[in-house]
Design a protein around this motif. Structure first.
Motif, PDB file in Angstrom:
ATOM      1  N   ALA A   1       0.816  -1.215   0.000  1.00 28.35           N
ATOM      2  CA  ALA A   1       0.000   0.000   0.000  1.00 28.35           C
ATOM      3  C   ALA A   1       0.848   1.263   0.000  1.00 28.35           C
ATOM      4  O   ALA A   1       0.512   2.248  -0.676  1.00 28.35           O
ATOM      5  CB  ALA A   1      -0.928   0.000   1.211  1.00 28.35           C
ATOM      6  N   VAL A   2       1.949   1.251   0.741  1.00 29.35           N
ATOM      7  CA  VAL A   2       2.750   2.465   0.892  1.00 29.35           C
ATOM      8  C   VAL A   2       3.801   2.595  -0.212  1.00 29.35           C
ATOM      9  O   VAL A   2       3.968   3.670  -0.797  1.00 29.35           O
ATOM     10  CB  VAL A   2       3.428   2.493   2.279  1.00 29.35           C
TER      11      VAL A   2
ATOM     12  N   GLU B   1       0.315  12.076   3.342  1.00 25.69           N
ATOM     13  CA  GLU B   1      -0.365  10.961   2.693  1.00 25.69           C
ATOM     14  C   GLU B   1       0.200   9.624   3.183  1.00 25.69           C
ATOM     15  O   GLU B   1      -0.543   8.654   3.379  1.00 25.69           O
ATOM     16  CB  GLU B   1      -0.214  11.064   1.177  1.00 25.69           C
ATOM     17  N   THR B   2       1.514   9.577   3.388  1.00 26.07           N
ATOM     18  CA  THR B   2       2.134   8.347   3.892  1.00 26.07           C
ATOM     19  C   THR B   2       1.550   7.975   5.252  1.00 26.07           C
ATOM     20  O   THR B   2       1.193   6.808   5.494  1.00 26.07           O
ATOM     21  CB  THR B   2       3.656   8.529   4.021  1.00 26.07           C
TER      22      THR B   2
ATOM     23  N   ARG C   1       1.635   3.211  -4.264  1.00 23.67           N
ATOM     24  CA  ARG C   1       1.648   4.677  -4.315  1.00 23.67           C
ATOM     25  C   ARG C   1       3.044   5.279  -4.383  1.00 23.67           C
ATOM     26  O   ARG C   1       3.176   6.477  -4.626  1.00 23.67           O
ATOM     27  CB  ARG C   1       0.916   5.239  -3.088  1.00 23.67           C
TER      28      ARG C   1
ATOM     29  N   GLU D   1      -1.318   8.902   6.460  1.00 21.75           N
ATOM     30  CA  GLU D   1      -2.731   8.550   6.284  1.00 21.75           C
ATOM     31  C   GLU D   1      -2.886   7.100   5.833  1.00 21.75           C
ATOM     32  O   GLU D   1      -3.735   6.358   6.354  1.00 21.75           O
ATOM     33  CB  GLU D   1      -3.364   9.499   5.256  1.00 21.75           C
ATOM     34  N   VAL D   2      -2.044   6.681   4.876  1.00 25.88           N
ATOM     35  CA  VAL D   2      -2.136   5.314   4.368  1.00 25.88           C
ATOM     36  C   VAL D   2      -1.699   4.319   5.439  1.00 25.88           C
ATOM     37  O   VAL D   2      -2.317   3.253   5.621  1.00 25.88           O
ATOM     38  CB  VAL D   2      -1.288   5.157   3.095  1.00 25.88           C
TER      39      VAL D   2
ATOM     40  N   GLU E   1      -4.066   1.353   7.068  1.00 23.58           N
ATOM     41  CA  GLU E   1      -3.769  -0.082   7.097  1.00 23.58           C
ATOM     42  C   GLU E   1      -3.934  -0.648   8.507  1.00 23.58           C
ATOM     43  O   GLU E   1      -4.395  -1.783   8.682  1.00 23.58           O
ATOM     44  CB  GLU E   1      -2.362  -0.351   6.569  1.00 23.58           C
TER      45      GLU E   1
END
Length: 416
Positions: free
Chosen positions: A281-282, A318-319, A286, A321-322, A326
């Motif tokens: 995801a990270v 954003e990092t 992205r 937030e992701v 998770e």
């Protein structure tokens, strides 16, 4: 072949010895003394770290050079160091040299020279290590994260978890020969654990250890509570950092919990390689961070989740937030594929960890200190094989670490 059986004895004086016989030419042992940097007295942070270095400046009638020569003459490999809750003394070498190696470590703890003239040099080296933290943002972030998440309880005589093993400039300035000698009296048999792996008769190893450590005093063991503060946010400005580094600390599972193994599988699915959720995801999906990970941390007998990522300042929000998303997704459970990969990965780590003599010696002391018993490798493998996806997901349905996560960021500019 039958799996090796661990022999565990509590020796006279209180030292716990765990021995596992392994065929082969070598040996390894790991001695865990339950005095770490968290036990530093308030105002004298750095006591444990400086003392451990001081011990190696001579022992058993040898000066520093003589002691190192004694190790080198036998081809012994030294390991260990100071952690938050314990100081470890590890040695490995050829089996015939086990008695001499035990004697050398016993000399460190029973007959250290502690030459006064070395203390100013050691405190100066500790100050340099502290200055070096500024050049290592991830290490500096780890210190700041512990400072926010695990502050010292006001009534505790211990400095706690909010400083590195090197101490603090103020604490180092207050170290003296006298107060370090007093601190050294905490080292002893009470709560100490020695794990030995070698090709020898169990009774012979017990006798060797009893002779080597005869007369070692009881010392003073004391657990430092880890009082976690949930839901906090802080940013540490660091003008020289090119990245923004993020640390997330959240509640986990204690070692004595029946959910311990399910939690380990869940963490492996979250951060256990290129197929893990955080990596995908990270990084892969992205491109937010080159490095992202999560791991279990044990402090004060409790388990915590610790996650890290390093990103550009622009993409740090954003990092984060992701990463938090998770964590928030964990209560929905794992897929069958995720569960299979995570369980297989843990099983492989159990097997490979047992193959190394040094790793297995450390595993013996860790098991006794953390779980109160030695967990046989065969038992761990059987427990993993018996674990089901339904069992893990039933645990995860009630495990929601995201709302309680404490976040610390470090880097240029404002908070992420």
């Amino acid at each position: 072949m039958a799996a090796p059986r661990a022999h565990v004895w509590t020796l006279e004086g209180g030292l716990t010895l765990a021995f596992e016989r392994r065929p082969g030419p070598g040996f390894a042992f790991d001695l865990r003394v339950p005095v770490g940097s968290a036990h530093d007295p308030v105002g004298r942070e750095g006591s444990a770290g400086v003392l451990e270095e001081w011990l190696y400046k001579g022992a058993g009638g040898r000066d520093a050079r003589g002691f190192q020569d004694a190790l080198d003459d036998l081809g012994l490999r030294r390991s260990g160091g100071v952690g938050p809750e314990a100081t470890r003394f590890g040695v490995s070498g050829l089996g015939a040299d086990l008695p001499a190696a035990l004697g050398l470590v016993a000399d460190l703890l029973r007959r250290p020279a502690l030459p006064p003239g070395e203390l100013p040099v050691l405190t100066d080296l500790a100050r340099q290590d502290l200055e070096g933290l500024e050049d290592s943002p991830p290490d500096l972030l780890a210190v700041e994260a512990r400072r926010l998440a695990f502050p010292r309880p006001p009534v505790s005589p211990f400095a706690g978890y909010a400083h590195p093993a090197s101490g603090t400039p103020e604490g180092l300035s207050r170290l003296t020969v006298e107060n370090l000698h007093t601190f050294f009296t905490r080292y002893g048999t009470r709560g100490s654990v020695l794990g030995v792996v070698a090709d020898a008769e169990p009774g012979e190893v017990r006798s060797l250890v009893e002779r080597a450590f005869a007369g070692w005093g009881p010392g003073e063991a004391g657990e430092v509570p880890a009082d976690f503060r949930p839901g906090l946010r802080a940013h540490v400005p660091h003008g020289e950092a090119e990245q923004t580094h993020l640390s997330v600390t959240a509640p986990g599972v204690s070692p004595g919990s029946p959910d311990w193994l399910a939690w380990q599988v869940a963490l492996t699915a979250l951060s256990g390689g290129s197929a893990s959720r955080l990596f995908h995801a990270v990084r892969e999906e992205r491109g937010l961070a080159y490095s992202v990970s999560a791991s279990p941390v044990l402090l004060g007998g409790r388990g915590f989740l610790s996650a890290y990522a390093g990103s550009t300042p622009e993409r740090a929000p954003e990092t984060l937030e992701v990463l938090l998303a998770e964590l928030a997704r964990l209560p929905r459970g794992l897929t069958d594929a995720e569960f299979g990969r995570a369980r297989a990965g843990l099983a492989a780590s159990v097997v490979f960890g047992a193959e190394s003599l040094r790793a297995r010696a450390g595993g013996l002391t860790r098991d006794l200190a953390v779980f109160g018993r030695v967990r046989p490798v065969a038992e761990l493998r059987a427990s993993l094989a018996a674990l089901t996806l339904d069992r893990v997901n039933a645990f995860l349905a009630g495990y929601d670490p995201a709302p309680a996560a404490t976040v610390v960021t470090l880097g240029p500019g404002e908070a992420a």
